[in-house]
Design an enzyme around this catalytic site. Sequence first.
Site, short mmCIF file in Angstrom:
data_model
loop_
_atom_site.label_atom_id
_atom_site.label_comp_id
_atom_site.label_asym_id
_atom_site.label_seq_id
_atom_site.Cartn_x
_atom_site.Cartn_y
_atom_site.Cartn_z
N LYS A 80 -2.23 4.63 16.04
CA LYS A 80 -2.84 5.26 17.22
C LYS A 80 -4.19 5.87 16.87
CE LYS A 80 1.81 6.79 18.31
NZ LYS A 80 2.63 8.01 18.17
N ARG A 101 -0.08 4.58 -0.57
CA ARG A 101 -0.81 3.33 -0.78
C ARG A 101 -1.63 3.04 0.46
NH1 ARG A 101 1.60 -2.26 -3.02
NH2 ARG A 101 1.36 -1.06 -4.93
N HIS A 129 -4.58 1.73 -9.54
CA HIS A 129 -3.12 1.73 -9.32
C HIS A 129 -2.50 2.47 -10.51
CE1 HIS A 129 0.82 0.71 -8.15
NE2 HIS A 129 0.71 -0.59 -7.95
N1 CP Z 1 3.29 -3.93 -8.81
C1 CP Z 1 3.20 -3.61 -7.50
O1 CP Z 1 2.33 -2.83 -7.10
O2 CP Z 1 4.11 -4.23 -6.70
P1 CP Z 1 4.31 -3.95 -5.15
O3 CP Z 1 3.05 -4.41 -4.46
O4 CP Z 1 5.53 -4.68 -4.75
O5 CP Z 1 4.44 -2.45 -4.99
#
Ligand code: CP
Length: 305
Positions: A80, A101, A129
Amino acid sequence: MRHLMSPLDFSVEELDKLMEMAEDIEANPEKYAHVCDGKKLATLFYEPSTRTRLSHEAAMLNLGGSVLGFSSADSSSASKGESVADTIRIISCYADICAMRHPKEGAALVACAHSSIPVINAGDGGHQHPTQTLTDLLTIHSLKGRLDNMTIGLCGDLKFGRTVHSLIHALVRYPNVKFVLISPEELKLPGYIRKDVLDRQNIEYREVVRLEDALPSLDILYMTRVQKERFFNEEDYVRMKDFYILDSKKMELAPKDMHVLHPLPRVNEISVEVDSDPRAAYFKQAQYGVYIRMALIITLLNIEV
Ligand code: CP
């Protein structure tokens, strides 16, 4: 209050402690079964995930806590138009810690600027990451007994692969780590990492196109998927997607004590016949991801065990 945005947020000594705790968790899970009783983890996933979201959730559940969250932007009020800044202010009222994420680089940093709970960056675009890196470090340490004095081959999509970017940042802090960067010209490691991280710190590396040329010299081979979701057009993706396929024949070129890692998901880049090779460590790697995230949650929540 502490967040995790990048693997560099922890000193090498702190990383050592985190890995020591993860190894103790693996050996003595019962000792940790109630350390997060009454605590809540929120998982805010604006992008698809299997391992990262579910391993964070498994980690919190293993510690006695509970979990809440969303697994796509579509099922949250982001659809939204709600901003990350507003979302995290709200989540701070509901949970004690969160993992986020997001497809945009820097989104996790925006979240932590507006958060009153620890934020874990669970992947921001093609940037970083860090919890995957913690997983990778623990895996390498457990398999090899060290993180120094080794040659690591990074293969595949080195341009968009955020796991590779984070891993390089983390590994250059250990003595005598060398890299072989294995990629097609179009998917080479971005210049800013080559120049600002590798060249600046005089890290030894070479760039090759053929996987066969790298394999005999490696202690660790880190395979990656070509990141379909980061390509601007389908045609380029289709041209690149099967550039590398690790199969049993290629594994014959590798040392007997080399280990194959992959952050997963895999598509075609590792043939399923390699899964039964004792050097294939990628499923074990996913298990280590739970132990290290348990240690991370305990550390960020400042819980004494
Ligand atoms: N390794 C990893 O980030 O996997 P996913 O995208 O499934 O979280």
